[in-house]
Scaffold this motif. Structure first.
Motif, PDB file in Angstrom:
ATOM      1  N   VAL A   1      -2.621  -5.110   5.064  1.00  0.00           N
ATOM      2  CA  VAL A   1      -3.416  -5.357   3.853  1.00  0.00           C
ATOM      3  C   VAL A   1      -3.299  -4.176   2.890  1.00  0.00           C
ATOM      4  CG1 VAL A   1      -5.768  -5.639   2.968  1.00  0.00           C
ATOM      5  CG2 VAL A   1      -5.023  -6.949   4.973  1.00  0.00           C
ATOM      6  N   ALA A   2      -3.311  -2.961   3.451  1.00  0.00           N
ATOM      7  CA  ALA A   2      -3.244  -1.768   2.602  1.00  0.00           C
ATOM      8  C   ALA A   2      -1.902  -1.642   1.888  1.00  0.00           C
ATOM      9  CB  ALA A   2      -3.527  -0.530   3.435  1.00  0.00           C
ATOM     10  N   MET A   3      -0.884  -2.391   2.363  1.00  0.00           N
ATOM     11  CA  MET A   3       0.401  -2.394   1.666  1.00  0.00           C
ATOM     12  C   MET A   3       0.263  -3.051   0.288  1.00  0.00           C
ATOM     13  SD  MET A   3       2.644  -0.826   3.498  1.00  0.00           S
ATOM     14  CE  MET A   3       1.465   0.265   4.225  1.00  0.00           C
ATOM     15  N   SER A   4      -0.861  -3.741   0.074  1.00  0.00           N
ATOM     16  CA  SER A   4      -1.137  -4.329  -1.249  1.00  0.00           C
ATOM     17  C   SER A   4      -2.071  -3.423  -2.046  1.00  0.00           C
ATOM     18  CB  SER A   4      -1.764  -5.716  -1.078  1.00  0.00           C
ATOM     19  OG  SER A   4      -0.901  -6.543  -0.345  1.00  0.00           O
ATOM     20  N   PHE A   5      -1.925  -2.126  -1.855  1.00  0.00           N
ATOM     21  CA  PHE A   5      -2.789  -1.136  -2.514  1.00  0.00           C
ATOM     22  C   PHE A   5      -2.799  -1.330  -4.031  1.00  0.00           C
ATOM     23  CE2 PHE A   5      -3.617   3.227  -4.128  1.00  0.00           C
ATOM     24  CZ  PHE A   5      -4.835   3.450  -3.507  1.00  0.00           C
ATOM     25  N   ASP A   6      -1.642  -1.721  -4.589  1.00  0.00           N
ATOM     26  CA  ASP A   6      -1.549  -1.875  -6.048  1.00  0.00           C
ATOM     27  C   ASP A   6      -2.565  -2.880  -6.594  1.00  0.00           C
ATOM     28  OD1 ASP A   6      -0.040  -3.771  -4.602  1.00  0.00           O
ATOM     29  OD2 ASP A   6       1.182  -4.264  -6.351  1.00  0.00           O
ATOM     30  N   VAL A   7      -2.828  -3.962  -5.855  1.00  0.00           N
ATOM     31  CA  VAL A   7      -3.772  -4.967  -6.367  1.00  0.00           C
ATOM     32  C   VAL A   7      -5.193  -4.769  -5.817  1.00  0.00           C
ATOM     33  CG1 VAL A   7      -2.124  -6.754  -6.996  1.00  0.00           C
ATOM     34  CG2 VAL A   7      -2.928  -6.623  -4.632  1.00  0.00           C
ATOM     35  N   LEU A   8      -5.374  -3.755  -4.971  1.00  0.00           N
ATOM     36  CA  LEU A   8      -6.708  -3.459  -4.424  1.00  0.00           C
ATOM     37  C   LEU A   8      -7.351  -2.253  -5.114  1.00  0.00           C
ATOM     38  CD1 LEU A   8      -5.825  -3.696  -0.613  1.00  0.00           C
ATOM     39  CD2 LEU A   8      -7.356  -5.259  -1.826  1.00  0.00           C
ATOM     40  N   LYS A   9      -6.490  -1.419  -5.715  1.00  0.00           N
ATOM     41  CA  LYS A   9      -6.884  -0.082  -6.151  1.00  0.00           C
ATOM     42  C   LYS A   9      -8.124  -0.070  -7.055  1.00  0.00           C
ATOM     43  CE  LYS A   9      -4.510   4.036  -7.879  1.00  0.00           C
ATOM     44  NZ  LYS A   9      -4.976   4.380  -9.199  1.00  0.00           N
ATOM     45  N   GLU A  10      -8.113  -0.918  -8.081  1.00  0.00           N
ATOM     46  CA  GLU A  10      -9.238  -0.904  -9.029  1.00  0.00           C
ATOM     47  C   GLU A  10     -10.550  -1.253  -8.347  1.00  0.00           C
ATOM     48  OE1 GLU A  10      -9.010  -3.047 -12.736  1.00  0.00           O
ATOM     49  OE2 GLU A  10      -6.998  -2.213 -13.065  1.00  0.00           O
TER      50      GLU A  10
END
Ligand code: ZN
Length: 305
Positions: free
Chosen positions: A251-260
């Motif tokens: 899941v953390a590999m999608s950091f770009d869409v989780l960051k905000e």
């Protein structure tokens, strides 16, 4: 490869797959093999590990020690895989079995702590004395370093961040509780959130991909997920006051869409005056963090680095 290079065998036991690799002492993967577990039992898992490792241990690669990443609870001193939530494996003296088989020292740790060792020795926490590694994939766990040492707690089970309560009376969690971080943000939680929003059943990875492409419901789904992760990080920060938080796992590999969402969640819970300066980063070790971590842990225990 330098002829004098010391090599390590790394074994990453996942819930559904086995990854084994030969690494040099800089954490580079020189060779690896991946296989799936089919109806895993204690006997079949041991057999599969032995077979896969022997296929890599050729004249070219002669490792000096073995590091093993296990899901569940570990007794690191005695090398026992204490408990796994899949397969019914319990109280398995895995390092004894594999040391006898390979005739080299074997060391075992749970996957979140192993990843923290990997990040500390080879990743983005090399120059940091205090940090937390948080795995977010099918489950949620953490490994904590304080003063350059892993902090695993008096009962050796510190870092169960997955069971911080995030949503009052929220979704049920494998631990028996409700509204735990793990229930709300692990892969299944993300899929469930998106299903309730859209009526579509997709994997967390597919939802992240949609969010990246501008799909508004997927973006909202990932944003809420990020906010919950951030709220947990804010709570952790209020206790540990760390300069670095590292996120890993599928899941953390999608950091770009989780960051905000993460940043918003942290701001909601953290006491900012006490924690004015910290970084939240995705792992520097990518999808192979557990494998690289297993090698790092073996080198550390074998006093090779
Ligand atoms: Zn729980």
């Amino acid at each position: 490869m330098n002829k004098d290079e010391k090599l390590t065998m790394a074994i990453d036991i996942g819930g559904s797959k086995l990854l084994v690799g030969i690494l040099d002492n800089s954490g580079h993967i020189l060779a690896s093999r991946k296989s799936l577990f089919v109806d895993p039992t204690e006997t079949s898992v041991i057999m599969q590990i032995k077979e896969e490792c022997h296929k890599l241990m050729t004249d070219k690669y002669r490792p000096e020690c073995v590091g093993i990443s296990i899901p569940g609870l570990a007794d690191t001193k005695r090398g026992i895989w204490m408990y796994a939530c899949f397969s019914g494996i319990a109280n398995l003296y895995l390092t004894d079995i594999l040391s006898r088989e390979f005739q080299i020292p074997c060391y075992l740790e749970n996957d979140a702590n192993i990843c923290a060792y990997g990040e500390k020795i080879f990743g983005c926490a090399r120059n940091v004395t205090d940090f937390i590694w948080i795995t977010i994939s099918n489950g949620v766990g953490a490994g904590i370093f304080i003063n350059n040492q892993l902090y695993d707690g008096f009962y050796r089970n510190a870092g169960e961040i997955g069971h911080i309560k995030i949503v009052r009376d929220g979704w049920e969690c494998p631990c028996g509780g409700h509204g735990c971080l793990e229930a709300m943000v692990a892969g299944n939680g993300i899929s469930r959130r998106f299903y309730e929003m859209s009526g579509k059943r997709l994997s967390a990875k597919e939802i992240a991909e949609l969010a990246r492409g501008g799909h508004s419901q997927a973006q909202e789904c990932m944003d809420i997920t990020g906010k919950y992760i951030g709220e947990a990080i804010g709570t952790v920060q209020n206790i540990l006051n760390l300069p670095l938080i590292v996120l890993g796992g599928g899941v953390a590999m999608s950091f770009d869409v989780l960051k905000e969402g993460i940043e918003r969640g942290v701001r909601k819970n953290v006491f900012l005056k006490a924690n004015p300066d910290y970084r939240i980063e995705p792992t520097a070790l990518g999808y192979e963090a557990s494998l690289i971590g297993a090698a790092a842990y073996a080198l550390y225990r074998n006093k090779a680095i």
